[in-house]
Design a protein around this motif. Sequence first.
Motif, short mmCIF file in Angstrom:
data_model
loop_
_atom_site.label_atom_id
_atom_site.label_comp_id
_atom_site.label_asym_id
_atom_site.label_seq_id
_atom_site.Cartn_x
_atom_site.Cartn_y
_atom_site.Cartn_z
N THR A 1 3.81 -12.80 2.58
CA THR A 1 4.24 -11.42 2.37
C THR A 1 3.20 -10.44 2.91
O THR A 1 3.55 -9.48 3.61
N ALA A 2 1.94 -10.67 2.59
CA ALA A 2 0.88 -9.76 3.05
C ALA A 2 0.84 -9.71 4.58
O ALA A 2 0.75 -8.62 5.16
N ARG A 3 0.92 -10.86 5.21
CA ARG A 3 0.92 -10.87 6.69
C ARG A 3 2.13 -10.10 7.23
O ARG A 3 2.01 -9.36 8.20
N SER A 4 3.30 -10.27 6.60
CA SER A 4 4.50 -9.58 7.08
C SER A 4 4.37 -8.06 6.95
O SER A 4 5.04 -7.31 7.64
N LEU A 5 3.47 -7.61 6.06
CA LEU A 5 3.22 -6.19 5.86
C LEU A 5 2.07 -5.68 6.72
O LEU A 5 1.66 -4.53 6.60
N GLY A 6 1.51 -6.55 7.57
CA GLY A 6 0.44 -6.15 8.47
C GLY A 6 -0.96 -6.37 7.93
O GLY A 6 -1.95 -5.97 8.56
N ALA A 7 -1.07 -7.04 6.79
CA ALA A 7 -2.40 -7.27 6.19
C ALA A 7 -3.15 -8.35 6.97
O ALA A 7 -2.56 -9.34 7.39
#
Length: 195
Positions: free
Chosen positions: A141-147
């Motif tokens: 989820t974090a990666r999908s949000l650009g994190a």
Amino acid sequence: MLTTTLSFQNMHQHGDLFVNLLRARRKSFIVRNNWRLPEAEGMEFDQYDTPASRWIAVHENGEVLAGVRLTPTTARVGMYTYMIRDAQRGMLESIPSDLMNFEAPVDPKIWEASRIFVSNNVPAKLRKKVQGDLMYEMIRTARSLGAQKIIAFGPAVWPRWIGRLGLKATPAGPVMELDGVRVQVAVMDLDPRLH
């Protein structure tokens, strides 16, 4: 067992899951840990549960087994930003301001993980799977949000949990005891070469 990421935009598609997550948080933080946190109608919540956040729940047959909240470090609602930064700025009575070894970041590529828990109802033989499902969905989820990084304030065992899963978190502050629970800030690098 399912793992679901909730947002204000999709929670209507998941029935009572968000309410059940807040109820499970109450059981974990208020009932079990005896933390003095806001609650209403059997649910725990605070000023960081806003449309900017995402909530991850590991659940089965309506029961939430584990959860975590993700909030961008760029979040701002009135005078509040995110939990770690506000604690460092002395805005939260229950969390010491010296919880980190450096200034809390404000960066769209860094998200905060907070309210991390695994229910006491999870049997020992399933804990590693539940923890793994929670951490992998948090990373996805974090990666999908650009994190690119997650900064977390949670159980001091958090770096060990994820170490058992082949992941790595670096302590970013001292181990503290809050209401009988050992907690610590840690940073996880989300570089895909590492996970």
